[in-house]
Write an enzyme that holds these catalytic residues in place. Structure first.
Site, PDB file in Angstrom:
ATOM      1  N   ASP A  13      -4.860  -0.127  -2.475  1.00 55.91           N
ATOM      2  CA  ASP A  13      -3.944   0.460  -3.447  1.00 55.91           C
ATOM      3  C   ASP A  13      -4.676   1.378  -4.419  1.00 55.91           C
ATOM      4  OD1 ASP A  13      -1.683   0.998  -4.859  1.00 55.91           O
ATOM      5  OD2 ASP A  13      -1.270  -1.043  -5.482  1.00 55.91           O
ATOM      6  N   CYS A 241       1.237   3.926  -5.856  1.00 55.88           N
ATOM      7  CA  CYS A 241       1.875   4.153  -4.556  1.00 55.88           C
ATOM      8  C   CYS A 241       2.199   5.633  -4.396  1.00 55.88           C
ATOM      9  CB  CYS A 241       3.159   3.325  -4.460  1.00 55.88           C
ATOM     10  SG  CYS A 241       4.100   3.640  -2.955  1.00 55.88           S
TER      11      CYS A 241
END
Length: 309
Positions: A13, A241
């Site tokens: 991430d 994201c």
């Protein structure tokens, strides 16, 4: 809080939003430092289309590299994110310890991330979860955009609970709520986790907060006070994201560890090793990262050097 389990997601991430590709040999050095820090779980990457997320192109290679450490007693759990059946096949082929999968509570985010609606993605994940359990692998499932969506705004809490209820019905006990858009705040965190624990007192709950509006660490602390024991963070506070409207960094691992240790918990973690990774990453990307502690330590070191000279 001695039982707090830290899941380091910086290599997945944290890096997926960075345009500058990180060579595998550099990632290898970062992973070695993280292993030395005594972090519990390290997410080495995600098994996704490398054309869409180039930073994840070497995930298979990283798992091959670190499978050699399996005999080491201090080896952490190595996790990976998978989105579809092909990704799951790749993960099983390289013997991933812990497989993470998720469904977004937002149809818009789900469509941009997976090309499916939330319900379509849920059906797919539940079928994949059966395979993971059959293979005897650790499994964690998440609800993404659980606290709100950058595209849709508020997400009805009922929708999140319905997804989690389907997880429970299928025998899945390790559940993470992911604040993909960074829209969580303490009273909502408290309300939602309290409801989940009422739904299933035996489940293991994780939290994954982004720091879009500066409340990430406060939200983590709120979750911890309720009994959440799995916390997902990223070194240097990297992350976001690429398929959300306002991507922002994760809660910073070393900032979180610093807070825990000041309160007398998790003294077994060597924070200096995590700080070393953040400094390394800051130098690699030639920019300051969102985290605080690594910069504070750096400034303190510079001050000492200047006094010494």
């Amino acid at each position: 809080m001695e039982k707090v389990i830290i899941h380091e997601v910086g290599l997945r991430d944290g890096l997926q939003m960075e345009s500058e590709p990180v060579p595998t040999i550099t990632k290898e050095e970062w992973v070695k430092l993280l292993i030395q820090s005594n972090i519990d779980i390290i997410q080495l990457g995600s098994f996704v289309n490398p054309q869409k997320v180039p930073q994840m192109a070497d995930t298979d290679d990283l798992f091959e590299l670190f499978s050699r450490t399996k005999a080491e007693p201090q080896k952490p759990i190595f996790s990976a994110l998978v989105l579809n059946e092909k990704g799951l096949e790749r993960a099983l082929a390289v013997n991933v310890d812990m497989i993470c999968m998720g469904v977004s509570a937002s149809d818009t985010h789900s469509s941009k991330n997976t090309g499916m609606t939330s319900l379509q993605a849920l059906d797919r994940i539940l079928e994949m979860a059966k395979v993971v359990k059959k293979e005897g692998k650790k499994l964690q499932v998440s609800v993404q955009s659980a606290f709100g969506c950058g595209f849709e705004g508020e997400i009805p809490e009922k929708r999140v609970f319905q997804i989690v209820e389907e997880y429970f019905k299928n025998g899945i006990q390790n559940i993470s709520l992911a604040d993909t858009a960074g829209m969580a705040y303490p009273t909502k965190v408290e309300r939602m986790y309290a409801k989940l624990m009422e739904m299933n007192p035996n489940a293991q709950f994780a939290c994954h907060f982004h720091n879009t509006y500066g409340m990430g660490l406060l939200n983590v602390y709120t979750a911890l006070k309720l009994g959440v024991r799995y916390v997902e963070t990223a070194f240097g506070g990297l992350g976001g994201c690429p398929f959300t409207k306002q991507p922002a960094g994760n809660v910073c691992t070393e900032d979180f560890v610093f807070m825990l240790q000041r309160m007398g918990f998790r003294q077994d973690i060597d924070i200096s090793k995590i700080i070393a990774v953040s400094k390394y990453a800051s130098g690699f990307f030639i920019k300051d990262l969102p985290g605080y502690i690594y910069k504070t330590k750096r400034e303190n070191e510079n001050t000492r050097r200047n006094k010494g000279s």
